[in-house]
Design an enzyme around this catalytic site. Structure first.
Site, mmCIF file in Angstrom:
data_model
loop_
_atom_site.group_PDB
_atom_site.id
_atom_site.type_symbol
_atom_site.label_atom_id
_atom_site.label_comp_id
_atom_site.label_asym_id
_atom_site.label_seq_id
_atom_site.Cartn_x
_atom_site.Cartn_y
_atom_site.Cartn_z
ATOM 1 N N SER A 221 -23.042 66.849 -39.987
ATOM 2 C CA SER A 221 -24.264 66.279 -39.412
ATOM 3 C C SER A 221 -25.200 65.783 -40.508
ATOM 4 O O SER A 221 -24.874 64.832 -41.216
ATOM 5 C CB SER A 221 -24.923 67.322 -38.508
ATOM 6 O OG SER A 221 -25.954 66.754 -37.743
ATOM 7 N N HIS B 16 -22.268 68.517 -30.082
ATOM 8 C CA HIS B 16 -22.646 68.359 -31.488
ATOM 9 C C HIS B 16 -22.131 69.492 -32.377
ATOM 10 O O HIS B 16 -21.669 69.251 -33.485
ATOM 11 C CB HIS B 16 -24.163 68.262 -31.610
ATOM 12 C CG HIS B 16 -24.646 67.905 -32.987
ATOM 13 N ND1 HIS B 16 -24.414 66.667 -33.557
ATOM 14 C CD2 HIS B 16 -25.332 68.624 -33.919
ATOM 15 C CE1 HIS B 16 -24.933 66.641 -34.779
ATOM 16 N NE2 HIS B 16 -25.488 67.811 -35.024
ATOM 17 N N ASP C 124 -21.884 64.523 -27.553
ATOM 18 C CA ASP C 124 -22.931 64.824 -28.533
ATOM 19 C C ASP C 124 -24.229 64.132 -28.126
ATOM 20 O O ASP C 124 -24.299 62.911 -28.078
ATOM 21 C CB ASP C 124 -22.481 64.347 -29.922
ATOM 22 C CG ASP C 124 -23.383 64.849 -31.045
ATOM 23 O OD1 ASP C 124 -24.569 65.126 -30.789
ATOM 24 O OD2 ASP C 124 -22.883 64.954 -32.183
#
Length: 270
Positions: free
Chosen positions: A149, A247, A218
């Protein structure tokens, strides 16, 4: 007419106030560090040591390092915006169980580390981790960059112009500013974001084989932002999407096995 005017004035005042709050408190919305200490005894039992880094701007950072078995590469892991490196030890287990070395970088302002969190500061932290591994005699061709991320932005920055063994990006993005704009569509936040992480302007300069992974559900970083970054990257590259993943749960849908299989395939096809 007067009531309508009053409503407009109140709306403008509230809107402007929220813009001011978003601007001045944006880093509090972006970064969610845990300040808890590492559990040293538990980490030592798992083969990790506390690694001490010096950044180019004078900070001393503590991170976690587990050396590779002979002949294996080392994964330099950049975690996401929440928690700290110690919270990724169990996630990294499939890799160190397979013999890979693992360096879990804990950023400035995260865990026991001092410093204020900024984009440029995080890039300095990434460079310090890379230099730590180089000082251990581990060459670029023996290092796999892993960006989770937010950490994907650090991995892409570090990968520019360097020939690493591979780069793995989990739930990546093309631009934090564009992701932020999608989260706050009624505000012009893309013009206000300080830490922009414009990976889309850098991804063309990577020289390592790329694996990108993203969940189709996500909502934090919608998959379209990961796809946009991937489409700009040079070959060789591979994109894996997970139909039911969001996510933070890609590993519950087989991501670790997919990553290990990909890394083994690179050894067979250098």
């Amino acid at each position: 007419m007067k009531k309508m005017l009053n409503f407009v004035v109140i709306f403008i005042a509230v809107y402007a106030g929220m813009l001011v709050l978003l601007y001045f408190f944006q880093r509090g919305l972006m970064y969610h560090p845990s300040k808890t200490a590492f559990r040293s005894a538990e980490l030592t039992a798992l083969g990790f040591e506390i690694a001490t880094l010096k950044t180019s701007d004078g900070l001393t950072l503590k991170s976690l390092y587990r050396p590779a078995r002979s002949g294996r590469a080392t994964i330099l892991y950049f975690h996401g915006n929440a928690g700290h490196a110690g919270h990724r030890v169990s996630k990294a287990r499939p890799f160190y169980d397979a013999g890979y070395g693992v360096f879990l970088l804990s950023y400035r302002g995260y865990g026991p580390n001092p410093g204020n969190i900024t984009e440029n500061g995080l890039y300095r932290d990434g460079t310090a981790a890379f230099e730590f591994l180089r000082a251990k005699g581990i060459g670029q061709e023996q290092i796999i960059l892993y960006g989770e991320s937010l950490g994907a932005g650090i991995a892409v920055e570090l990968a520019r112009g360097r020939k690493f063994a591979a780069i793995v990006l989990e739930s990546p993005f093309n631009s934090i500013a564009k992701v932020a704009q999608s989260q706050f569509p009624i505000f012009p936040v893309k013009f206000l974001v300080k830490d922009r992480f414009e990976s889309e302007t850098k991804i063309t300069a990577i020289e390592a084989p790329l694996l990108a992974l993203h969940g189709k559900r996500d909502r934090t970083v919608p998959i379209r932002f990961g796809r946009a970054l991937f489409d700009l990257a040079p070959d060789p590259k591979k994109f894996i999407e997970y139909e039911r993943a969001g996510h933070n749960d890609l590993y519950q849908h087989g991501a670790a096995g997919d990553i290990l299989a990909h890394l083994e395939s690179l050894k067979q096809n250098p």
